[in-house]
Design a protein around this motif. Structure first.
Motif, mmCIF file in Angstrom:
data_model
loop_
_atom_site.group_PDB
_atom_site.id
_atom_site.type_symbol
_atom_site.label_atom_id
_atom_site.label_comp_id
_atom_site.label_asym_id
_atom_site.label_seq_id
_atom_site.Cartn_x
_atom_site.Cartn_y
_atom_site.Cartn_z
ATOM 1 N N ILE A 215 41.754 44.668 41.179
ATOM 2 C CA ILE A 215 40.915 45.698 41.787
ATOM 3 C C ILE A 215 39.955 46.203 40.721
ATOM 4 O O ILE A 215 40.391 46.714 39.676
ATOM 5 C CB ILE A 215 41.777 46.850 42.346
ATOM 6 C CG1 ILE A 215 42.667 46.339 43.484
ATOM 7 C CG2 ILE A 215 40.892 47.996 42.848
ATOM 8 C CD1 ILE A 215 43.582 47.388 44.069
ATOM 9 N N PHE A 216 38.668 46.025 40.954
ATOM 10 C CA PHE A 216 37.639 46.385 39.977
ATOM 11 C C PHE A 216 37.912 45.760 38.613
ATOM 12 O O PHE A 216 37.723 46.379 37.572
ATOM 13 C CB PHE A 216 37.511 47.909 39.844
ATOM 14 C CG PHE A 216 37.093 48.585 41.114
ATOM 15 C CD1 PHE A 216 35.902 48.255 41.740
ATOM 16 C CD2 PHE A 216 37.916 49.537 41.699
ATOM 17 C CE1 PHE A 216 35.525 48.877 42.925
ATOM 18 C CE2 PHE A 216 37.547 50.152 42.889
ATOM 19 C CZ PHE A 216 36.341 49.823 43.503
ATOM 20 N N GLY A 217 38.419 44.496 38.648
ATOM 21 C CA GLY A 217 38.643 43.774 37.407
ATOM 22 C C GLY A 217 39.982 44.025 36.756
ATOM 23 O O GLY A 217 40.308 43.405 35.742
#
Length: 252
Positions: A215-217
């Motif tokens: 999630i978001f990297g």
């Protein structure tokens, strides 16, 4: 081939049709063979949808020991075998001819399953494997690994053929509906594993790569997985308690 009798003028040949455990049916297909003459096996192998089959050697088919027990599994066995070996001299009406042709396709499939686990059969399937005739693994992390056909059952009319990936060791459905409707018993559950026993140098290294959800990297924390597992266990326990209470109410 050196067989004498040939098939000529086939203008409307119907493909094998059978219900495989209610999942799939083999579709009828038409083909034209009127401009030239072919032996039965040549025609069968050139029919669209039969690309997974290899040519069974004439000597193997003519050796009756290799066909032990098949006479009890195939209707019109004698005529079907004569048709496959191009020695059918009996005059058949249209209805009987269609029934014999259907039996011949089924008989060839059962013979094929036995042949491809012999040294000659494995060698022929090896050539098809090298050309990726059976397709490549759809899993991205398997890097287009070649596949091999496999049956989930050795009993006919049970399951359709699947494709085995030796890298991820999982099975997949064929992309084409024509291939997906082939009976898995025509390849059997043994073939791909026997194949890599005979050709161990072709066995690819197992893929250690796994897709990592982010999630978001950022990787999803392990505690989130634990919480999901705990929620599932709680729901399962609640379901069991509810079912138990309903059972007690019925008894009272």
């Amino acid at each position: 081939m050196a067989w004498g009798l040939k098939l000529t003028g086939i203008e409307d040949v119907q493909e094998h049709e059978q219900d495989l455990n209610g999942d799939v049916k083999m579709d009828d297909t038409s083909g034209s063979d009127s401009d030239y003459t072919k032996y039965w096996i040549d025609w069968f192998l050139s029919t669209k949808g039969n690309e997974y089959f290899c040519e069974v050697d004439e000597e193997y088919i003519l050796d009756r020991f290799n066909l032990t027990g098949l006479n009890s599994e195939v209707q019109h066995y004698v005529q079907a075998l004569d048709l496959i070996s191009d020695t059918l001299e009996e005059e058949l009406d249209d209805e009987m001819r269609e029934a014999v042709e259907k039996s011949a396709r089924h008989l060839y499939g059962l013979i094929h399953a036995r042949f491809i686990i012999t040294s000659r059969g494995l060698a022929k399937m090896l050539e098809k494997y090298k050309k990726a005739d059976f397709g490549r693994c759809p899993r991205v992390l398997c890097s287009n690994q070649q596949l091999l056909p496999v049956g989930l059952s050795d009993q006919p009319y049970t399951k359709s053929v699947k494709l085995y990936c030796p890298r991820c060791e999982d099975i997949y459905n064929p992309k084409s509906t024509r291939h997906a409707s082939i009976d898995g018993a025509y390849y059997g559950s043994t073939f791909p594993h026997m194949f890599f026993q005979v050709y161990p140098h072709l066995l690819p290294p197992k893929s250690n790569e796994r897709y990592v959800p982010k999630i978001f990297g950022f990787k999803i924390h392990e505690i989130a997985k634990q919480h999901r597992w705990q929620d599932q266990q709680r729901e399962e326990q609640q379901r069991r308690i509810t079912m138990g209470n309903e059972g007690n109410n019925i008894n009272t």
